[in-house]
Design a protein around this motif. Structure first.
Motif, PDB file in Angstrom:
ATOM      1  N   ALA A 149     -38.070  71.594   7.563  1.00  0.00           N
ATOM      2  CA  ALA A 149     -36.848  71.101   6.909  1.00  0.00           C
ATOM      3  C   ALA A 149     -36.443  69.730   7.436  1.00  0.00           C
ATOM      4  CB  ALA A 149     -35.713  72.101   7.105  1.00  0.00           C
ATOM      5  N   LYS A 150     -37.429  68.872   7.719  1.00  0.00           N
ATOM      6  CA  LYS A 150     -37.064  67.547   8.210  1.00  0.00           C
ATOM      7  C   LYS A 150     -37.599  66.466   7.285  1.00  0.00           C
ATOM      8  CE  LYS A 150     -40.749  66.788  11.607  1.00  0.00           C
ATOM      9  NZ  LYS A 150     -41.026  66.541  13.014  1.00  0.00           N
ATOM     10  N   LYS A 151     -36.846  65.395   7.240  1.00  0.00           N
ATOM     11  CA  LYS A 151     -37.204  64.231   6.432  1.00  0.00           C
ATOM     12  C   LYS A 151     -36.883  62.968   7.229  1.00  0.00           C
ATOM     13  CE  LYS A 151     -36.031  66.125   1.868  1.00  0.00           C
ATOM     14  NZ  LYS A 151     -35.160  65.927   0.693  1.00  0.00           N
ATOM     15  N   ARG A 152     -37.626  61.908   6.909  1.00  0.00           N
ATOM     16  CA  ARG A 152     -37.356  60.573   7.444  1.00  0.00           C
ATOM     17  C   ARG A 152     -37.071  59.665   6.253  1.00  0.00           C
ATOM     18  NH1 ARG A 152     -39.989  59.846  12.669  1.00  0.00           N
ATOM     19  NH2 ARG A 152     -41.080  61.786  13.125  1.00  0.00           N
ATOM     20  N   ILE A 153     -35.971  58.939   6.334  1.00  0.00           N
ATOM     21  CA  ILE A 153     -35.657  58.000   5.258  1.00  0.00           C
ATOM     22  C   ILE A 153     -34.953  56.775   5.816  1.00  0.00           C
ATOM     23  CG2 ILE A 153     -35.434  59.805   3.495  1.00  0.00           C
ATOM     24  CD1 ILE A 153     -32.372  59.238   3.603  1.00  0.00           C
ATOM     25  N   MET A 154     -35.026  55.707   5.057  1.00  0.00           N
ATOM     26  CA  MET A 154     -34.206  54.523   5.302  1.00  0.00           C
ATOM     27  C   MET A 154     -32.978  54.688   4.409  1.00  0.00           C
ATOM     28  SD  MET A 154     -35.860  52.856   7.567  1.00  0.00           S
ATOM     29  CE  MET A 154     -34.979  51.300   7.662  1.00  0.00           C
ATOM     30  N   LEU A 155     -31.798  54.518   4.984  1.00  0.00           N
ATOM     31  CA  LEU A 155     -30.566  54.699   4.218  1.00  0.00           C
ATOM     32  C   LEU A 155     -30.250  53.466   3.386  1.00  0.00           C
ATOM     33  CD1 LEU A 155     -28.289  56.420   6.884  1.00  0.00           C
ATOM     34  CD2 LEU A 155     -29.640  57.495   5.079  1.00  0.00           C
ATOM     35  N   ASN A 156     -29.571  53.681   2.290  1.00  0.00           N
ATOM     36  CA  ASN A 156     -29.143  52.585   1.422  1.00  0.00           C
ATOM     37  C   ASN A 156     -27.796  52.046   1.889  1.00  0.00           C
ATOM     38  OD1 ASN A 156     -31.339  52.779  -0.375  1.00  0.00           O
ATOM     39  ND2 ASN A 156     -30.371  54.520  -1.379  1.00  0.00           N
ATOM     40  N   MET A 157     -27.749  50.713   2.108  1.00  0.00           N
ATOM     41  CA  MET A 157     -26.474  50.086   2.481  1.00  0.00           C
ATOM     42  C   MET A 157     -25.587  50.013   1.236  1.00  0.00           C
ATOM     43  SD  MET A 157     -25.458  46.316   4.023  1.00  0.00           S
ATOM     44  CE  MET A 157     -26.802  46.244   5.151  1.00  0.00           C
ATOM     45  N   LEU A 158     -24.327  50.336   1.428  1.00  0.00           N
ATOM     46  CA  LEU A 158     -23.358  50.278   0.336  1.00  0.00           C
ATOM     47  C   LEU A 158     -22.676  48.910   0.319  1.00  0.00           C
ATOM     48  CD1 LEU A 158     -21.807  53.820   0.860  1.00  0.00           C
ATOM     49  CD2 LEU A 158     -23.586  53.146  -0.770  1.00  0.00           C
ATOM     50  N   THR A 159     -22.196  48.506  -0.837  1.00  0.00           N
ATOM     51  CA  THR A 159     -21.496  47.222  -0.923  1.00  0.00           C
ATOM     52  C   THR A 159     -20.083  47.323  -0.364  1.00  0.00           C
ATOM     53  OG1 THR A 159     -20.847  47.735  -3.202  1.00  0.00           O
ATOM     54  CG2 THR A 159     -22.843  46.405  -2.889  1.00  0.00           C
ATOM     55  N   THR A 160     -19.506  48.519  -0.383  1.00  0.00           N
ATOM     56  CA  THR A 160     -18.180  48.746   0.184  1.00  0.00           C
ATOM     57  C   THR A 160     -18.263  48.645   1.707  1.00  0.00           C
ATOM     58  OG1 THR A 160     -17.721  50.291  -1.608  1.00  0.00           O
ATOM     59  CG2 THR A 160     -16.254  50.371   0.303  1.00  0.00           C
ATOM     60  N   LYS A 161     -17.299  47.975   2.300  1.00  0.00           N
ATOM     61  CA  LYS A 161     -17.237  47.833   3.762  1.00  0.00           C
ATOM     62  C   LYS A 161     -16.112  48.720   4.305  1.00  0.00           C
ATOM     63  CE  LYS A 161     -20.273  44.472   4.088  1.00  0.00           C
ATOM     64  NZ  LYS A 161     -21.563  44.706   4.663  1.00  0.00           N
ATOM     65  N   PRO A 162     -16.219  49.137   5.570  1.00  0.00           N
ATOM     66  CA  PRO A 162     -15.110  49.897   6.172  1.00  0.00           C
ATOM     67  C   PRO A 162     -13.808  49.090   6.109  1.00  0.00           C
ATOM     68  CG  PRO A 162     -17.068  49.981   7.565  1.00  0.00           C
ATOM     69  CD  PRO A 162     -17.346  48.972   6.484  1.00  0.00           C
ATOM     70  N   ALA A 163     -12.684  49.766   5.959  1.00  0.00           N
ATOM     71  CA  ALA A 163     -11.379  49.106   5.830  1.00  0.00           C
ATOM     72  C   ALA A 163     -11.036  48.281   7.066  1.00  0.00           C
ATOM     73  CB  ALA A 163     -10.291  50.140   5.574  1.00  0.00           C
ATOM     74  N   TRP A 164     -11.498  48.719   8.242  1.00  0.00           N
ATOM     75  CA  TRP A 164     -11.282  47.964   9.476  1.00  0.00           C
ATOM     76  C   TRP A 164     -12.364  48.343  10.471  1.00  0.00           C
ATOM     77  CZ3 TRP A 164     -10.558  51.144  13.640  1.00  0.00           C
ATOM     78  CH2 TRP A 164     -10.090  52.427  13.379  1.00  0.00           C
ATOM     79  N   GLY A 165     -12.552  47.548  11.467  1.00  0.00           N
ATOM     80  CA  GLY A 165     -13.511  47.845  12.519  1.00  0.00           C
ATOM     81  C   GLY A 165     -14.888  47.240  12.309  1.00  0.00           C
ATOM     82  N   GLY A 166     -15.118  46.628  11.161  1.00  0.00           N
ATOM     83  CA  GLY A 166     -16.411  45.988  10.931  1.00  0.00           C
ATOM     84  C   GLY A 166     -17.518  46.965  10.644  1.00  0.00           C
ATOM     85  N   GLY A 167     -18.693  46.417  10.533  1.00  0.00           N
ATOM     86  CA  GLY A 167     -19.874  47.239  10.289  1.00  0.00           C
ATOM     87  C   GLY A 167     -20.199  47.381   8.827  1.00  0.00           C
ATOM     88  N   ASN A 168     -21.192  48.176   8.573  1.00  0.00           N
ATOM     89  CA  ASN A 168     -21.682  48.432   7.217  1.00  0.00           C
ATOM     90  C   ASN A 168     -21.716  49.932   6.967  1.00  0.00           C
ATOM     91  OD1 ASN A 168     -22.497  45.632   6.582  1.00  0.00           O
ATOM     92  ND2 ASN A 168     -23.969  45.959   8.238  1.00  0.00           N
ATOM     93  N   TYR A 169     -21.428  50.289   5.723  1.00  0.00           N
ATOM     94  CA  TYR A 169     -21.560  51.671   5.297  1.00  0.00           C
ATOM     95  C   TYR A 169     -22.968  51.908   4.756  1.00  0.00           C
ATOM     96  CZ  TYR A 169     -16.631  53.257   5.171  1.00  0.00           C
ATOM     97  OH  TYR A 169     -15.361  53.673   5.484  1.00  0.00           O
ATOM     98  N   PHE A 170     -23.519  53.067   5.094  1.00  0.00           N
ATOM     99  CA  PHE A 170     -24.773  53.519   4.533  1.00  0.00           C
ATOM    100  C   PHE A 170     -24.548  54.921   3.980  1.00  0.00           C
ATOM    101  CE2 PHE A 170     -25.990  50.287   7.483  1.00  0.00           C
ATOM    102  CZ  PHE A 170     -27.118  49.688   6.922  1.00  0.00           C
ATOM    103  N   GLN A 171     -25.122  55.196   2.816  1.00  0.00           N
ATOM    104  CA  GLN A 171     -24.951  56.497   2.181  1.00  0.00           C
ATOM    105  C   GLN A 171     -25.866  57.533   2.839  1.00  0.00           C
ATOM    106  OE1 GLN A 171     -22.693  57.275  -0.428  1.00  0.00           O
ATOM    107  NE2 GLN A 171     -23.232  59.268   0.427  1.00  0.00           N
ATOM    108  N   LEU A 172     -25.270  58.639   3.269  1.00  0.00           N
ATOM    109  CA  LEU A 172     -26.058  59.737   3.820  1.00  0.00           C
ATOM    110  C   LEU A 172     -26.649  60.570   2.682  1.00  0.00           C
ATOM    111  CD1 LEU A 172     -23.668  60.845   6.686  1.00  0.00           C
ATOM    112  CD2 LEU A 172     -25.881  59.704   6.936  1.00  0.00           C
TER     113      LEU A 172
END
Length: 189
Positions: A52-75
């Motif tokens: 039950a294991k998988k390896r994937i590269m996550l997709n970066m979302l265009t939406t950014k966190p409201a504060w604190g910086g960084g990037n969102y990636f869809q799980l």
């Protein structure tokens, strides 16, 4: 193996009668049916099971966190637990992962409900977990439930995890190297 046979193994641990379907109109079938999916998710989260294991590269979302910086990636929608990532600097937020990285890959356990893929030791552990989860509803016996938890966490789960670890190590045998040879008097020592 089937969901019904896994359920019947759990019921046998409780001294209950067998069922023919998870949708039977019996108290046992209803109790098992109510917790089966949650019990499976729980045990899948315990370990990076080879089936039950998988390896994937996550997709970066265009939406950014409201504060604190960084990037969102869809799980992934089928994710139960992350066991490894290409960076240690991330945090989970609902169905997203936040990191300062521009790309991230994960090794995760997914919700695999294909019982034909389960190892025999996983079935043993899952049956015991399922018995624990329905024990009080069916027996009204807290002592028996406690015994099942001990059996699950002290016997069945460690065996299943150990066998899974051995399966995951196949092909990754430790090879001799100059450092080992020097210490133990090998060809380089």
């Amino acid at each position: 193996m089937s969901k019904v046979s896994i359920a019947n193994r759990a019921l046998a641990l409780l001294g209950e009668n067998k069922i023919t379907s998870l949708t039977d109109e019996t108290q046992a079938a209803k109790a098992i049916n109510n917790v089966y999916k949650d019990s499976l998710k729980s045990i899948l989260s315990e370990c990076c099971w080879s089936f039950a294991k998988k390896r994937i590269m996550l997709n970066m979302l265009t939406t950014k966190p409201a504060w604190g910086g960084g990037n969102y990636f869809q799980l992934p929608a089928d994710m139960v637990a992350i066991f490894k990532a290409t960076t240690d600097k991330y945090e989970l937020e609902a169905d997203k992962l936040i990191t300062d990285e521009k790309e991230i890959g994960i090794l995760y356990t997914y919700f695999n409900d294909d019982d034909s893929r389960y190892s025999p030791s996983f079935v043993d552990a899952f049956s015991c977990r399922l018995a624990y989860d329905v024990c009080y509803d069916l027996t009204n016996n807290k002592s028996k439930q406690d015994d099942l938890l001990s059996l699950y966490s002290g016997h069945f789960l460690p065996i299943a995890k150990s066998k899974n670890a051995r399966d995951n190590l196949r092909g990754n045998e430790i090879k001799d190297n100059a450092w080992i040879d020097a210490i133990y008097g090998g060809v380089n020592g």
